[in-house]
Enzyme design. Sequence first.
Site, PDB file in Angstrom:
ATOM      1  N   GLU A 415      -3.922  95.317  30.846  1.00  0.00           N
ATOM      2  CA  GLU A 415      -3.591  94.007  30.300  1.00  0.00           C
ATOM      3  C   GLU A 415      -4.841  93.440  29.654  1.00  0.00           C
ATOM      4  O   GLU A 415      -5.881  93.313  30.288  1.00  0.00           O
ATOM      5  CB  GLU A 415      -3.109  93.063  31.407  1.00  0.00           C
ATOM      6  N   GLU A 503       5.676  85.907  32.449  1.00  0.00           N
ATOM      7  CA  GLU A 503       4.973  85.768  33.727  1.00  0.00           C
ATOM      8  C   GLU A 503       5.130  84.350  34.246  1.00  0.00           C
ATOM      9  O   GLU A 503       5.465  83.435  33.495  1.00  0.00           O
ATOM     10  CB  GLU A 503       3.486  86.130  33.598  1.00  0.00           C
TER      11      GLU A 503
END
Length: 546
Positions: A415, A503
């Site tokens: 990420e 998220e």
Amino acid sequence: MSSPSSAGSLDALLDQCRLLSLAVAATPIAVFVTDERGGLLLLQGRLAESVDGQTFFQRPDVAGLVRQALSGESVKALITVGRTPVEVIMAPAQPGATAAGVTGILTDATERERDIADLRSKLSRSPITGLRNRAAMITEIDAATQDLGPAGTLCVVVVLIDRFDQVLESFGFASGSAILREVAQRLYAVDVPGVEIGSLELGKFTLFARVGPDGLPRFVHQIEAMFLDPVAVERDSILIRPVIGAAIYPGHGDHGELLIQNAERAARAAGERGEVHRVHVAPAIHPRRNFAVLSELRSALNGHALHLEYQPLINLHTLEVDSVEALARWDHAAMGRIHPDEFIPIAERSGLITDLTHFVIDRAASQGREWQGAGQTVRIAVNVAPEDLRRPDFGPRLEAALTSRSVPLTTFTIEVTERTDLGLISDATLLQLQRLVSQGLEISIDDFGTGFSNIGSLHQLPCTQIKLDRSFVSDVNKSEHSQRIVRAMIQLGHSLARTVVAEGVETPEQWDTLRALGCDLAQGYYIARPMPSDEVNPFLQRATWR
Ligand code: C2E
Ligand code: CA
Ligand code: CA
């Protein structure tokens, strides 16, 4: 001292009173002389008409002042008579005087007190906006934190007007001041209970309210909303943009001055990153604590104080677990748990981040190997800092960590935060990453929507996934507008053949909306909090989620 009982000496005492009033250049509302019993012999003047002298001198505060004069001190005090502030001045009694013969004057202090209050308020306010200035805000915050105690929370927000110096240059001081007054007016409309507003300097405002980290997004949202409409200047109108930083008591400081400083620092950081319209929460805390954290972090990396927790990502189409994100955790023997939001920025600034990242990659790869051995293959995502990607050996080290543990690239994700400046990544590293992606590595753009927001980055970086920042997810059910933005980002991701992750999913409503919008993966407290490695397997055993 002579006895005041004879007429002559009384005249002498009254003369003393007059002299006293001349000496202090005041027009008395009463002059007085006390008698042997400490009571009143004479009260003359305007006040004498409305106040009974005997009762007045029996008031404990007044009697106390008379005793003080009798002990030879001169007396100057402020008392109130009814609602009127009254200044009492008494000449010290002569040595050896008994109760008799204290002389004094009383003056009306109403106007003077009002002037002092006016002056005080002028000195504590901005001459342009009328808002409290820095010193006054520090006092206010100090009072509020004292009131709250260590268990309470409070957010201090600093709002910079983006490029206000240029505004001043183009429009001049008068128009610049008008803009500031308009902004101040709008900030009064921020609808957060108990919010206080101040002005730190030209183009810099501060607000605080007794809200915690959970209330901060709404607080900031309210502030941002005040800047949506352009401000009229001369016969024109301009859109001014806020750069916002925040600090939270007690984590980012335990007193007003430090909290404001940290919020300013956070705002500056947001400005430097070009995150206009975006809040930045103070990463730097006490300089001393930063230093302690830094030196402890060095040893934590060498020892075993750092470990990883894992937070699942669920596939919204199949409801199966897609992967887990590895998150660094640091439990310090003396300082307790230190949060990544505190130590990651310190690691980034100090250059320790690369060691930390490779520690996390190694640990995650070992864990992946262990799960595979136990018959559970799960994709693992690790966070990579911008600084890591600038190192030419990033790709080779990553590859070596995986191959040496026989962990296939197809089970690993990195990420990369969207704030990464891709211009600083060498072409060689980009090519390496491209090669790793072609072998199955996933690259996810983290915090998507908060950074430079250039769609160009999606082309430049060989990414396979975008991870919408939690700020969008938290708003998705709050307004039609936010929902349209999320829908557009999902469509954008899909049109570029990227999977889209949301998220920070915290509620069933957010989950339902994101599914309906076609989002691919979800992560957040609604599904599971980050968990220790030994809780991951039982979680995976549940073949599908819900
Ligand atoms: P991130 O990469 O955006 O990670 C997600 C953060 O959101 C995690 O916080 C996670 O615990 C939290 N979170 C997950 N679900 C929810 C939710 O539903 N609601 C809310 N409010 N929060 C949720 P954490 O673990 O404190 O990490 C904070 C940040 O620190 C991470 O943000 C990441 O930027 C950084 N970080 C953590 N571990 C590492 C690491 O190993 N390396 C690097 N470079 N950065 C890391
Ligand atoms: Ca992340
Ligand atoms: Ca994120």
